[in-house]
Design an enzyme around this catalytic site. Structure first.
Site: not given
Ligand SMILES: Cc1cc2nc3c(=O)[nH]c(=O)nc-3n(C[C@H](O)[C@H](O)[C@H](O)COP(=O)(O)OP(=O)(O)OC[C@H]3O[C@@H](n4cnc5c(N)ncnc54)[C@H](O)[C@@H]3O)c2cc1C
Ligand code: SF4
Lengths: 707, 327
Positions: A602, A673
Site C-alpha cells: 500500500t 502527501e
C-alpha cells in the site's frame, strides 16, 4: 530497493471486497422509507435571493418537501447570531455561483432531480469578482495575512547576492474530484437520534459538527463511513450540503439520501486554491545559497478564510542563513477551498523547487549537485536536529535508476527527430505528524484479534497497515486479525489527513498489542504456564473467551527535541515535441524517505497515486472559470483533464525504509502527501532541460510549450 | 417530468416515416451525445426513435467504393480489416477519438451529427447562439481556447469536434441521405456547414432526413498517411488541432494529396490550397512548410486560441513528415 521490503508485504485486507463490489460505500445503504434529496444551486455569483418559487416543485409528482431558507428546518446553532459563516438554508445571501439554495426531497432520485429544475429563484445581483489575479492587482481588494511573516537573518538577502533570481509562479484551481461523488444519507429519528452514512475522512469530526449545528449530544449521532471512494482532503470537513441532508431528514422525519452531481463536485466540496508566488533566490558563485525569499498569495472565499502551508518548505529545506517568507490570502466570490493532497506544501514546492532548478542553471551547476551542496544538516528554522533524514542516499538511488548521467546540463541537448528529452528532479517534504488516538483490542480464545478505532480509510489502506503492525507484534496470521474503522462509536481517532494515520493510530495499535502481550504473559505466569505460552492456550486455561484492552497513544517529549519530516525525491524523464508542444512523461523514479515501511504494497500504491496526481497537476489539471459569470466552464470529466493511463509511464517506486528512531514505536513516518509534493516541479524542470523553456504556470499544456 | 416517447424501429423506411410525423423527434443511435444533451437540458425531444436495430451496419466494398452503414459502430469501422487495409487513415482517426467504451457504442451517423463541445453550449445558464439563437456567444470573449480559427462568424466560433469526420473530408467521402421521397447523395465536405448567421444548424441534413451510409472511394492513399491529433492528454480528449494527411508518392513526387484539419472550424477543414501546391512537388520539408503556410490564410484567433495559429501549421508539417516516413 525491493530487497529491503518487509516479508509482511501483503494484499489489501479489503482488496477482494473492493474489486468484487461488496465493499459498501455510503450511497449504497438501503434504509426503509429512504427518500432522495437534490440540491438547487444559485445561478448568480453574488447578491440576494429576493424570491424563491417552490410551488411547481412542491406540486411535482413524488415530491415530499422543498427545504430552503423559506422554511428553515431547525438547526439550533444557525438560529443564533454569529457562528458558522455560510448557514445553509438560513441565509438569502449568495456568496458564489453554484451555492446550494434549496433541496427538493422526493420519493425517487429522478423525481427529485426533475422537481429541482422547477424551483425558480429571483435575485438581486451585486457586482462580484472571481478572478484571483485581478483581486491581487486591485489595491482596494482585501488581502489577509495567512501566516505570520517569517524572517531569519537578513530580509530579501537574495537581492544583493552574487547570483540572484526573482520569479513568479502561477497555479490554477485544481479539484479533488475523486471517483465517488460526495453526499450523505441522514436518518433523524424521534428523540433526536441520528444515524448518518457519510463520505468522510473523520467520523468523529462529522459527528462533532452535526452535534454542534443541531445542539444535540454527540452520543445521539452515529456516523458510519466504512469505505470512502477517495477523499484527497475534500472530505476533511462536513460541508453545508451534508448539514442540509441532516436538516431535511429532521424536517420530513424520514431518511434522506443526497448524492451530488459531478458538476456540483466543482462548487460544493472545495478545491486546491489558485496561488501566485514569488521566489527570490541568491547564491554565491560557488553555489551556496545566501538568501531565500518566498512570498505567496492564495485564493480564499469571502465568507470563510482558508489557509495552508504554502511557504513552509522554504524555511528549512535548504541550508541558508537568510530566509524570509510571507503568505496572504485573497478573498474572491467562489466557494471556500480546502486542503487537497500535499496541500499548500505542494503549491509551495512547485515554486521553490522550480526556482532551485533555475538557480542551478544560472550557476551552470547540475541541479542535483546544487541541492546536495545546500542540503542542511539540521533544521535551521526550529534549530533542532532532524529525527531522521536520508536525502543524500535517496538522491543517489534515484539518480542511478533514472539514468541521470545521461542528462546534459545544457537544455535542449538531447534531440531525436522532433522529440526533445529532458530530465528533472525535485524534493517533497511534509511534517511527519503524530496525533492522539485510541484503539481497542480484543484477543479471543479462537486465535483471532479484533482491533477497533474510529479512524478512516479514504484509500491508503489503513486496515492493512494496522493489521500488519499487529501481525508483526503478535505473530498472529494476517487473516486472523480484523481492524474495524469508520464508525463513530469506536474509540476516538483523529481525521485521516496530514499523512498522520499510520503514525497516530498505528502507535495505539502498537500499545494495545504490547498491553495484550503483557496481560497474556502475566496470566500465563499466574496459571503456572511458560510466560511465552501461546495466548490461545493461556486464555483456555483461564477459561476466558477473550481479553480486552483499550489504549490511548500520543507523542511525547521527542517532538520537542527533534524536527520530524518525511521526504521524497522525484526524478522524471520527459519527451517534448518541438512542433506540437506535447509533453510526455516517459519515466518516473520516486524515492520515499519516510522511516519504516510498514505495508510495502500500500505504501507503493501511495507513491504511484501521488505520481499520477502529480502528472495531473503538472500537465493537465485546471478548473476554468469564466470570470464574467463566475461559473466553471469545464466542470465535467471530458473537459477537466485528469491523467489517463496513456499519460502515465512505468513508475519505479523506491523506499529508504530505515526506521526513524524517535517518531513512534514503528519508526514509520507518513507518506500520503510527500508522494505528490514537489512532483510538478520535477516535470517543469525536465521540460526546461528538454527545451530551454521555463514554464512557471501550471498546467504545462501544449500552448504554453509552444508560446 | 420531461416526458418523451421511446419508439424502436428496425427499418430505415419506418424510421423516416416516424420522423416525418413529428418535428420534435430525434433518432437515437449510440446515445453518447444525445443523452448527455438531454440530461443537461440542452435538447428535449418529445420522441426518441431508436434506430439501433435498423440494418445499416454494413462495411463492404462495392465496386471501387467502400460502403459504411450509418449504424456501424466506431469500433467496428476502425477495426475492420477492409478499412485497415484500404482506408487506414479513417481507422486511425477513429481510434484517436473518445475512449474505447464510447467508440464501442458510438455510430458513424451519430459521430457526424455530434454537437460541438463548447462549454457555453452545454451550460443552459450561459449565452449561446447555437443553443439559443440571439442569446449571444459566450465564447467569443470568454474561454475560447478550444475554438475555431477558420470560417468563424460573428455569431459562433465553435468547432466540430469529430476526428472521424476529418479523415472522411480528406478521403472525398460521399454521404447518402434519405427522406420519405427517396435518397440523395452529397459530398461529405458539404455535409457540415459554417455557422454563418444560423449557428443553430451544424450541417445540411434536412429535418426529415436520415443518414443512410457513407461511400468512400478506394484510392492510393493507404501507404503514406497520418492522423495527428494534438490534445491536452494522451487519450480521451478533444483535439486542440488535428490533421489528416495522406499522399501518393511517385519517385518522391507527390501525385495525389489530401489534407484536412480538425479542431479549427465549424466543419472539418479541407486544405485545398495546400493540396494544390503540393501536387506534383517533391515530398520535402520545405514544401511541407510552404503548404502549411498556405493553409493558414484567413486564420484568425480570438484570444485564448491564438496559439492555434502556430500549432496548426506545425501540426500540418509534422503530419506530413510522419506520413512521408511511413513509406
Ligand atoms: C466524453 C466524450 C469524449 C469524446 N471524445 C471524442 C473525441 O475525442 N473525438 C470524437 O470524434 N468524438 C468524441 N466524442 C463524441 C463521440 O464520438 C460521439 O458522441 C458519438 O460519435 C456519437 O455517436 P452516437 O451514435 O452515440 O450518437 P447519438 O448520441 O445517438 O446521436 C447523436 C445525434 O445524431 C443523430 N443521429 C444518429 N444517427 C443518425 C442517423 N443515422 N441519421 C440522422 N441522424 C442521426 C441523433 O439524432 C443525435 O442528434 C466524445 C464523446 C464523449 C461523451
Ligand atoms: S461558440 Fe457557438 S456554441 Fe459556443 S457559445 Fe458561441 S455560439 Fe454557442
Amino acid at each position: 530497493m525491493e530487497k529491503r521490503m518487509l516479508k509482511e508485504d501483503t494484499d489489501r485486507v479489503d482488496g477482494i471486497l473492493k474489486v468484487t463490489g461488496r465493499a459498501k460505500y455510503f450511497a449504497e445503504y438501503e434504509l426503509p422509507g429512504l427518500t432522495y434529496g437534490v440540491l438547487v444551486t444559485s445561478t448568480i455569483t453574488k447578491g440576494k435571493i429576493t424570491a424563491l418559487d417552490t410551488k411547481a416543485a412542491e406540486n411535482a409528482p413524488g415530491v415530499i418537501a422543498v427545504v430552503s431558507h423559506l422554511n428553515k428546518p431547525s438547526a439550533a446553532a444557525y438560529e443564533q447570531e454569529g457562528g458558522p459563516q455560510m448557514k445553509i438554508f438560513y441565509t438569502d445571501k449568495i456568496f458564489y455561483n453554484g451555492q446550494p439554495i434549496a433541496m427538493v426531497v422526493a420519493n425517487t432520485f429522478e423525481r427529485a432531480t426533475h422537481a429541482a429544475s422547477l424551483v425558480k429563484a429571483t435575485y438581486a445581483k451585486e457586482e462580484f469578482n472571481t478572478d484571483f489575479a485581478k483581486a491581487l492587482k486591485d489595491p482596494k481588494a482585501k488581502k489577509l495575512q495567512g501566516q505570520a511573516d517569517y524572517k531569519r537573518g537578513i530580509e530579501n538577502a537574495y537581492k544583493t547576492a552574487e547570483v540572484k533570481l526573482e520569479e513568479r509562479y502561477f497555479l490554477p484551481i485544481e479539484t479533488h474530484n475523486p471517483m465517488e461523488l460526495h453526499g450523505m444519507i441522514a436518518d433523524w429519528r424521534p428523540n433526536n437520534q441520528v444515524t448518518v452514512y457519510a463520505k468522510t475522512q473523520g467520523v468523529k469530526s462529522t459527528q462533532g459538527t452535526i452535534a454542534n449545528v443541531f445542539k444535540i449530544p454527540p452520543e445521539n449521532i452515529q456516523v458510519n463511513s466504512e469505505f470512502v471512494g477517495g477523499g484527497f482532503g475534500m472530505a476533511l470537513r462536513t460541508w453545508p450540503l451534508e448539514i442540509a441532508t441532516v436538516m431535511a431528514s429532521k424536517h420530513i422525519g424520514k431518511p434522506v439520501k443526497v448524492v451530488i452531481t459531478r458538476a456540483q463536485m466543482f462548487t460544493m466540496v472545495g478545491n486546491r486554491p489558485a496561488a501566485i508566488q514569488t521566489i527570490g533566490l541568491g547564491a554565491d558563485k560557488d553555489g551556496k545559497l545566501t538568501g531565500i525569499t518566498h512570498r505567496a498569495y492564495g485564493e480564499t472565499s469571502t465568507y470563510e478564510n482558508f489557509t495552508e502551508g504554502v511557504v513552509n518548505m522554504a524555511k528549512f529545506m535548504y541550508q541558508c542563513d537568510n530566509v524570509n517568507t510571507s503568505y496572504a490570502i485573497v478573498p474572491v466570490d467562489l466557494g471556500v477551498p480546502i486542503w487537497m493532497r500535499g496541500p499548500g506544501e505542494a503549491t509551495g514546492a512547485f515554486a521553490l523547487e522550480s526556482a532551485i532548478d533555475e538557480m542551478a542553471h544560472a550557476l551552470d551547476m547540475d541541479p542535483l549537485d546544487f541541492r546536495i551542496k545546500n542540503d542542511p544538516e539540521t533544521d535551521q528554522q526550529k534549530n533542532k536536529p532532524f529525527s531522521s533524514k536520508n536525502i543524500k542516499e535517496a538522491y543517489k538511488i534515484g539518480a542511478e535508476k533514472i539514468g541521470w548521467s545521461n542528462r546534459k546540463n545544457k537544455p535542449g541537448s538531447l534531440v531525436e527527430g522532433q522529440w526533445q528529452t529532458g530530465y528533472g528532479v525535485s524534493v517533497g517534504v511534509f511534517n511527519a505528524n503524530r496525533g492522539k488516538a485510541s484503539v481497542k483490542g480484543i484477543l479471543k480464545a479462537d486465535g483471532s484479534l479484533l482491533l477497533q478505532s474510529a479512524t478512516s480509510d479514504i484509500g491508503p489502506g489503513t486496515g492493512t497497515g494496522m493489521t500488519l503492525i499487529a501481525h508483526k507484534l503478535m505473530k498472529i496470521p494476517v487473516d486472523k486479525i480484523t481492524f474495524e474503522l469508520g464508525d463513530s462509536s469506536l474509540p476516538p481517532a483523529p481525521s485521516q489527513g496530514g499523512s498522520a494515520t499510520l503514525s497516530t493510530v498505528g502507535s495505539a495499535v502498537n500499545d494495545v498489542c504490547e498491553a495484550l502481550k503483557s496481560t497474556i504473559s502475566e496470566l500465563a505466569i499466574h496459571s503456572g504456564m511458560d510466560p511465552t505460552a501461546n495466548f490461545v492456550e493461556v486464555l483456555k486455561k483461564n477459561n476466558l473467551p477473550a481479553i480486552e484492552v483499550t489504549k490511548e497513544s500520543h507523542s511525547g517529549k521527542e517532538r520537542d527535541n527533534y524536527s520530524m519530516y518525511s521526504f521524497s525525491i522525484h526524478f522524471v524523464q520527459v519527451k517534448v515535441h518541438a512542433l506540437t508542444g506535447v509533453v510526455k512523461v516517459s519515466k518516473i523514479v520516486s524515492v520515499g524517505d519516510s522511516g519504516t515501511i510498514v505495508s510495502p504494497k500500500t505504501a507503493r500504491s501511495q507513491m504511484l497515486g501521488g505520481a499520477v496526481g502529480g502528472i495531473g497537476m503538472a500537465l493537465t489539471e485546471e478548473a476554468v472559470i469564466d470570470h464574467r459569470y463566475g461559473r466553471y466552464i469545464n466542470n465535467n470529466f471530458a473537459d477537466y483533464h485528469v491523467p489517463v493511463n496513456a499519460d502515465v509511464p512505468e513508475i519505479d517506486v523506491n523506499f529508504i525504509n530505515k526506521p526513524d528512531p524517535y517518531i513512534n514505536p514503528m519508526g514509520a513516518k507518513g507518506m500520503g502527501e510527500i508522494a505528490l509534493i514537489g512532483f510538478s516541479a520535477a516535470v517543469a524542470n525536465a521540460v526546461f532541460n528538454a527545451t530551454g523553456k521555463r514554464i512557471r504556470s501550471l498546467p504545462i499544456t501544449p500552448d504554453k510549450v509552444l508560446g | 417530468m420531461i416526458n418523451f416517447q421511446y419508439l424502436r424501429t428496425s427499418s430505415a423506411k419506418s424510421a423516416i416515416a416516424l420522423l416525418l410525423k413529428d418535428k420534435n423527434a430525434k433518432f437515437l443511435a449510440g446515445g453518447t451525445n444525445l443523452i448527455d444533451l438531454m440530461k443537461r437540458g440542452v435538447t428535449a425531444p418529445e420522441k426518441l426513435i431508436d434506430i439501433n436495430h435498423v440494418p445499416l451496419k454494413q462495411i463492404e466494398q462495392v465496386g471501387s467504393k467502400i460502403h459504411i452503414g450509418a449504424l456501424a459502430t466506431n469500433t467496428a469501422v476502425a477495426e475492420h480489416a477492409l478499412i485497415k487495409e484500404k482506408l487506414p487513415l479513417l481507422s486511425w482517426a477513429l481510434q484517436a477519438g473518445a475512449s474505447a467504451q464510447l467508440r464501442n457504442v458510438a455510430t458513424v451517423g451519430g459521430n457526424m451529427m455530434q454537437r460541438t463541445r463548447c462549454g457555453y453550449f452545454y451550460d443552459t445558464e450561459m449565452p449561446c447562439n447555437k443553443r439559443q439563437p440571439g442569446s449571444g456567444c459566450g465564447a467569443m470573449e470568454g474561454f475560447n481556447r478550444m475554438h475555431a480559427i477558420f470560417g468563424t462568424s460573428e455569431k459562433c466560433i465553435a468547432v466540430h469536434p469529430s476526428d472521424m469526420c476529418v479523415a472522411l473530408a480528406a478521403l472525398d467521402a460521399e454521404v447518402v441521405l434519405a427522406n420519405h421521397k427517396g435518397e440523395r447523395k452529397i459530398a461529405f465536405r458539404d455535409f457540415h456547414r459554417l455557422a454563418g448567421d444560423t449557428p443553430q444548424l451544424d450541417n445540411n441534413l434536412k429535418t426529415d432526413e436520415m443518414i443512410i451510409r457513407l461511400e468512400i472511394p478506394v484510392s492510393n492513399l493507404a501507404k503514406n498517411y497520418h492522423y495527428l491529433k494534438v490534445r491536452d492528454r494522451a487519450s480521451y480528449a478533444f483535439a486542440l488541432v488535428s490533421v489528416a494527411a495522406a499522399f501518393e508518392l511517385n519517385n518522391n513526387k507527390i501525385t495525389d494529396v489530401r489534407l484536412a484539419m480538425g479542431g479549427v472550424a465549424h466543419k472539418p477543414w479541407r486544405l485545398t490550397a495546400s493540396e494544390d501546391f503540393l501536387k506534383g512537388k517533391e515530398a520535402s520539408l520545405s514544401n511541407f512548410e510552404k503548404a502549411a503556410e498556405l493553409a493558414m490564410k484567413g486564420a484568425k484567433g480570438f484570444g485564448e486560441n491564438n496559439f492555434k495559429l502556430k500549432l496548426a501549421p506545425n501540426t500540418i508539417i509534422e503530419a506530413l513528415n510522419l506520413a512521408k516516413s511511413k513509406a
